[in-house]
Design a protein around this motif. Structure first.
Motif, PDB file in Angstrom:
ATOM      1  N   LYS A 112      -0.262  -4.658  20.949  1.00 42.71           N
ATOM      2  CA  LYS A 112      -0.312  -5.312  19.646  1.00 42.71           C
ATOM      3  C   LYS A 112       0.232  -4.361  18.583  1.00 42.71           C
ATOM      4  N   SER A 113       0.956  -4.882  17.603  1.00 40.40           N
ATOM      5  CA  SER A 113       1.500  -4.027  16.544  1.00 40.40           C
ATOM      6  C   SER A 113       0.555  -3.993  15.348  1.00 40.40           C
ATOM      7  N   TYR A 114       0.596  -2.868  14.633  1.00 41.48           N
ATOM      8  CA  TYR A 114      -0.316  -2.651  13.511  1.00 41.48           C
ATOM      9  C   TYR A 114       0.438  -2.065  12.326  1.00 41.48           C
ATOM     10  N   PRO A 115      -0.053  -2.262  11.111  1.00 42.91           N
ATOM     11  CA  PRO A 115       0.525  -1.547   9.972  1.00 42.91           C
ATOM     12  C   PRO A 115       0.361  -0.059  10.202  1.00 42.91           C
ATOM     13  N   ALA A 116       1.378   0.718   9.846  1.00 43.15           N
ATOM     14  CA  ALA A 116       1.385   2.142  10.205  1.00 43.15           C
ATOM     15  C   ALA A 116       1.606   3.026   8.993  1.00 43.15           C
ATOM     16  N   LYS A 137       6.237  -2.863   8.001  1.00 42.34           N
ATOM     17  CA  LYS A 137       4.802  -2.589   7.958  1.00 42.34           C
ATOM     18  C   LYS A 137       4.503  -1.095   8.022  1.00 42.34           C
ATOM     19  N   MET A 138       5.331  -0.297   7.347  1.00 44.60           N
ATOM     20  CA  MET A 138       5.118   1.145   7.358  1.00 44.60           C
ATOM     21  C   MET A 138       5.156   1.727   5.954  1.00 44.60           C
ATOM     22  N   LEU A 184      -8.180  19.529  -2.514  1.00 43.82           N
ATOM     23  CA  LEU A 184      -9.192  18.485  -2.449  1.00 43.82           C
ATOM     24  C   LEU A 184     -10.529  19.020  -1.938  1.00 43.82           C
ATOM     25  N   LYS A 185     -10.957  20.153  -2.494  1.00 51.53           N
ATOM     26  CA  LYS A 185     -12.235  20.738  -2.092  1.00 51.53           C
ATOM     27  C   LYS A 185     -13.414  20.144  -2.866  1.00 51.53           C
ATOM     28  N   TYR A 186     -13.121  19.436  -3.947  1.00 48.52           N
ATOM     29  CA  TYR A 186     -14.159  18.810  -4.761  1.00 48.52           C
ATOM     30  C   TYR A 186     -14.378  17.410  -4.217  1.00 48.52           C
ATOM     31  N   GLN A 187     -15.573  17.133  -3.719  1.00 50.45           N
ATOM     32  CA  GLN A 187     -15.804  15.913  -2.949  1.00 50.45           C
ATOM     33  C   GLN A 187     -15.518  14.622  -3.717  1.00 50.45           C
ATOM     34  N   PRO A 188     -15.950  14.467  -4.959  1.00 51.49           N
ATOM     35  CA  PRO A 188     -15.620  13.212  -5.661  1.00 51.49           C
ATOM     36  C   PRO A 188     -14.117  12.930  -5.726  1.00 51.49           C
ATOM     37  N   TYR A 189     -13.300  13.976  -5.851  1.00 51.84           N
ATOM     38  CA  TYR A 189     -11.851  13.771  -5.893  1.00 51.84           C
ATOM     39  C   TYR A 189     -11.299  13.446  -4.510  1.00 51.84           C
ATOM     40  N   ARG A 190     -11.902  13.999  -3.471  1.00 50.05           N
ATOM     41  CA  ARG A 190     -11.489  13.647  -2.117  1.00 50.05           C
ATOM     42  C   ARG A 190     -11.778  12.171  -1.851  1.00 50.05           C
ATOM     43  N   VAL A 191     -12.960  11.743  -2.278  1.00 52.97           N
ATOM     44  CA  VAL A 191     -13.333  10.331  -2.113  1.00 52.97           C
ATOM     45  C   VAL A 191     -12.381   9.433  -2.893  1.00 52.97           C
ATOM     46  N   ARG A 192     -12.133   9.783  -4.136  1.00 59.55           N
ATOM     47  CA  ARG A 192     -11.270   8.930  -4.966  1.00 59.55           C
ATOM     48  C   ARG A 192      -9.843   8.876  -4.416  1.00 59.55           C
ATOM     49  N   THR A 193      -9.332  10.023  -3.951  1.00 61.74           N
ATOM     50  CA  THR A 193      -7.968  10.055  -3.418  1.00 61.74           C
ATOM     51  C   THR A 193      -7.822   9.115  -2.233  1.00 61.74           C
ATOM     52  N   LEU A 194      -8.762   9.151  -1.308  1.00 65.14           N
ATOM     53  CA  LEU A 194      -8.670   8.266  -0.152  1.00 65.14           C
ATOM     54  C   LEU A 194      -8.875   6.807  -0.554  1.00 65.14           C
ATOM     55  N   GLN A 195      -9.767   6.559  -1.508  1.00 69.83           N
ATOM     56  CA  GLN A 195      -9.957   5.186  -1.986  1.00 69.83           C
ATOM     57  C   GLN A 195      -8.673   4.635  -2.601  1.00 69.83           C
ATOM     58  N   GLU A 196      -8.034   5.442  -3.441  1.00 72.60           N
ATOM     59  CA  GLU A 196      -6.809   4.990  -4.115  1.00 72.60           C
ATOM     60  C   GLU A 196      -5.686   4.773  -3.111  1.00 72.60           C
ATOM     61  N   MET A 197      -5.569   5.670  -2.145  1.00 73.66           N
ATOM     62  CA  MET A 197      -4.510   5.510  -1.146  1.00 73.66           C
ATOM     63  C   MET A 197      -4.758   4.285  -0.283  1.00 73.66           C
ATOM     64  N   LEU A 198      -6.005   4.058   0.100  1.00 68.95           N
ATOM     65  CA  LEU A 198      -6.316   2.895   0.922  1.00 68.95           C
ATOM     66  C   LEU A 198      -5.993   1.606   0.174  1.00 68.95           C
ATOM     67  N   ALA A 199      -6.379   1.526  -1.090  1.00 70.17           N
ATOM     68  CA  ALA A 199      -6.075   0.333  -1.884  1.00 70.17           C
ATOM     69  C   ALA A 199      -4.569   0.140  -2.021  1.00 70.17           C
ATOM     70  N   PHE A 200      -3.851   1.236  -2.180  1.00 72.64           N
ATOM     71  CA  PHE A 200      -2.399   1.208  -2.310  1.00 72.64           C
ATOM     72  C   PHE A 200      -1.760   0.683  -1.030  1.00 72.64           C
ATOM     73  N   PHE A 201      -2.191   1.205   0.119  1.00 71.84           N
ATOM     74  CA  PHE A 201      -1.628   0.747   1.395  1.00 71.84           C
ATOM     75  C   PHE A 201      -2.016  -0.707   1.687  1.00 71.84           C
ATOM     76  N   ASP A 202      -3.268  -1.037   1.394  1.00 66.28           N
ATOM     77  CA  ASP A 202      -3.694  -2.427   1.618  1.00 66.28           C
ATOM     78  C   ASP A 202      -2.842  -3.404   0.808  1.00 66.28           C
ATOM     79  N   LYS A 203      -2.505  -3.011  -0.408  1.00 73.36           N
ATOM     80  CA  LYS A 203      -1.715  -3.888  -1.278  1.00 73.36           C
ATOM     81  C   LYS A 203      -0.320  -4.120  -0.712  1.00 73.36           C
ATOM     82  N   HIS A 204       0.262  -3.089  -0.123  1.00 75.56           N
ATOM     83  CA  HIS A 204       1.666  -3.184   0.276  1.00 75.56           C
ATOM     84  C   HIS A 204       1.890  -3.390   1.773  1.00 75.56           C
ATOM     85  N   LEU A 205       0.824  -3.304   2.578  1.00 75.06           N
ATOM     86  CA  LEU A 205       1.002  -3.463   4.020  1.00 75.06           C
ATOM     87  C   LEU A 205       0.133  -4.557   4.635  1.00 75.06           C
TER      88      LEU A 205
END
Length: 639
Positions: free
Chosen positions: A414-418, A496-497, A617-638
């Motif tokens: 099965k193929s997946y967004p990558a 899908k990449m 990204l040693k400061y945890q709130p910024y690590r969390v926010r970075t991954l949240q923003e990237m996930l939302a970005f990828f979800d929007k476009h993939l």
């Protein structure tokens, strides 16, 4: 399963969870949080463990007394304005540590460090500075470069620090309790660093003259310094000194052998000083370090990422211990991290296909191995995806190795967004172990590919040297070929990449939209380089400017041609830029100006600046926010 549980639960953050199979079942913090525990360090007598414990983003340096069960909280930080770089035991009651922070001078951000101590014998002990700066002494930028813990001296350490002449370190013997110091070595011309033997004698100095590296050995009788090795940076002649054996005449080092970095040793008492090959891997650079006995200070083995348990012991007793551990915890990578002076008590790190890593406490006298704590306690069982080693062939027939992390609930065929996720460096590499970026995106339904493209370390001199003056060239094409390979293998489809990365990986993500605009649907860059000519120019503020310029290239016209900032008008796909305002490695200006250029060109871009954030990204709130923003970005476009 791990048995004989020793619960050192310092905070109420451990919960037992049933296995789950559905993707997105874990909160973002499960992956994005800093490790639950790290930097385990056993006291010389084996009765105390010092380690860093994470409590919702606040990191505590804790000492746990194994005899009394007492916990002492030494210090705390959130990694925003100060970072605990390292710590070690001077004796059974005295800890010394290095702490760093970011400063600004004349508009240039840089990192500084301080040396501090904590005395467990003091009733109301506090963290105190070790060094006392007197009038007329240079206020050194880096004050925590310990070159020897002097294991036979329970009060002193050897410290390399530029108190006499800026940027030219001397060596001092420092009393950690009192701060008193005696100069052992004065600075020399072009001095960069010093190396001590196992007896605590300063034996080797490293000098840098423009791009020439020279190692010189001190004659034990005359005190004269004689050239030992000399080479140009990024040349095949490069030598990396690893350290001395307990015999002060035996020196171990890494050097090129048949195009990969191999382990050698040399008898310094011999007039010929011939190199003796100790270990060579024809496919990979030896990328580890020496392993010493805490009991004898002798070299007992060495580490290499290609070994099953990371360390190869030539000490029979430790080799037998490693085998016994393997039988007790099969199908795992088991690494002895630290031992006490006797060698009977030890800290073990273990990781396997069903968990992201845990620490255990071993006692050979009692034949026990007790669980301490897990690094990522929520990522276990079916919720841990893990990496899979793959290889593909680039357009010029070069074989490229990489790692695929399959998405949650992956079904073959099965193929997946990558997401193609190039590492930073670029002269670094990705490994097979746990990676919170790839695990996070895979948990949320993405197939993640991390190719060790041309310029990556670990695959030999010729392969890595492609990074020297090679930004935007073959190493960039390797990422395009990686994407094409994913489509050919049926892992994903052409539309899908996306591509993402940090530091150099952020550069590569942006450059992919310039050089291969039809391959990726979007690009996300964290702390990415956008302007190589700016790197060339700003290098003048640092002592290693010639090395930096040699690495990226000296033809400024060519640098402009491979700088994404100059091609905003050619970028046709959405871009996400995230950068810490106090980044001392890649200036925040790279993302600020890239965002401005994209906005002026009326391109789709989102820019997020993390106030007081750093490069890592040693400061945890910024690590969390970075991954949240990237996930939302990828979800929007993939998705």
């Amino acid at each position: 399963m791990l048995k004989h549980f020793l619960f050192l639960l310092l905070f109420s953050c451990f919960t037992v969870q049933a296995k789950q199979t559905l993707k997105s079942s874990l909160p973002v913090e499960a992956h994005a949080s800093l490790p639950n525990a790290s930097q385990m360090n056993l006291s010389p007598d084996g009765n105390k463990i010092a380690f860093v414990q994470n409590a919702k983003g606040t990191l505590f340096l804790v000492v746990f007394d194994l005899k009394t069960g007492e916990k002492r909280y030494v210090t705390r930080t959130d990694n925003l304005n100060a970072t605990l770089n390292w710590f070690d035991w001077v004796n059974n009651d005295l800890l010394v540590m290095g702490v760093s922070s970011t400063l600004v001078q004349k508009g240039v951000r840089y990192t500084s460090s301080a040396l501090r101590r904590f005395d467990l014998t003091e009733k109301d002990a506090e963290i105190r500075n070790v060094l006392r700066m007197s009038r007329g002494v240079h206020n050194a930028q880096f004050q925590d470069n310990v070159i020897s813990m002097l294991p036979d001296d329970p009060e002193h350490i050897l410290l390399s620090i530029d108190l006499d002449i800026p940027n030219k370190p001397s060596v001092f013997k420092v009393n950690v309790r009192t701060g008193k110091r005696n100069r052992i070595e004065r600075p020399k011309k072009n001095i960069n660093s010093w190396i001590a033997d196992q007896q605590g004698n300063v034996r080797i100095m490293r000098q840098i003259d423009d791009t020439t590296i020279t190692y010189s050995l001190k004659d034990k009788k005359s005190g004269d310094w004689n050239k030992l090795f000399e080479y140009e940076v990024f040349s095949v002649d490069e030598v990396t000194i690893l350290g001395f054996d307990n015999d002060p005449n035996i020196l171990y080092f890494k050097a090129n052998y048949q195009d990969t970095s191999a382990l050698f040793k040399m008898d310094l008492s011999s007039e010929k000083r011939e190199r003796e090959l100790v270990y060579h891997d024809k496919d990979y650079d030896v990328d580890g370090s020496l392993v010493y006995s805490e009991k004898t200070q002798a070299v007992v083995g060495f580490s290499h990422s290609q070994f099953d348990d990371f360390i190869s012991y030539w000490d029979e007793d430790l080799a037998n211990l490693q085998k016994a551990i393997g039988k007790a915890i099969p199908d795992s990578t088991n690494i002895i991290m630290d031992t006490d002076k006797s060698g009977d008590k030890y800290i073990l790190y273990t990781a396997a296909d069903d968990h992201a890593g845990a620490y255990l406490y071993g006692d050979r006298a009692n034949n026990t191995l007790d669980y301490i704590i897990s690094r990522y306690p929520q990522i276990e069982g079916e919720l841990y995806n893990g990496k899979n080693n793959v290889k593909y062939i680039a357009r010029d027939k070069t074989e490229i190795e990489g790692y695929i992390t399959y998405p949650a609930d992956y079904e073959q065929g099965k193929s997946y967004p990558a997401i193609v996720l190039p590492h930073g460096g670029p002269m670094a590499r990705d490994y097979a172990g746990f990676d919170y970026w790839s695990e996070f995106f895979a948990h949320h339904g993405y197939l993640v590919f991390q190719p060790n493209f041309r310029g990556s370390s670990g695959y030999g001199f010729s392969f890595e040297n492609a990074a020297v003056g090679g930004w935007g060239q073959a190493m960039q094409d390797d990422l395009q070929d990686a994407a094409n390979w994913l489509v050919e293998q049926g892992y994903t489809t052409k539309n899908k990449m996306c591509i993402a990365g940090g530091s150099y990986g952020g550069y590569a993500a942006l450059m992919a939209l310039v050089k291969h605009p039809d391959t990726f649907q979007c690009a996300a860059s964290f702390a990415g380089v956008s302007d190589l000519d700016a790197i060339y120019s700003s290098a003048r503020y640092f002592t290693n400017k010639d090395i930096v310029r040699k690495q990226i290239g000296t033809d400024r016209d060519k640098l402009e041609q491979v700088s994404p900032i100059n091609f905003a008008d050619k970028m046709t796909k959405p871009v996400l830029l995230i950068h810490g305002s106090e980044d001392s490695v890649v200036s925040v200006k790279h993302s600020r100006l890239m965002a401005e250029e994209l906005e002026d060109a009326e391109k789709e871009v989102k820019y997020i600046e993390l106030k007081d954030g750093s490069h890592h990204l040693k400061y945890q709130p910024y690590r969390v926010r970075t991954l949240q923003e990237m996930l939302a970005f990828f979800d929007k476009h993939l998705m």
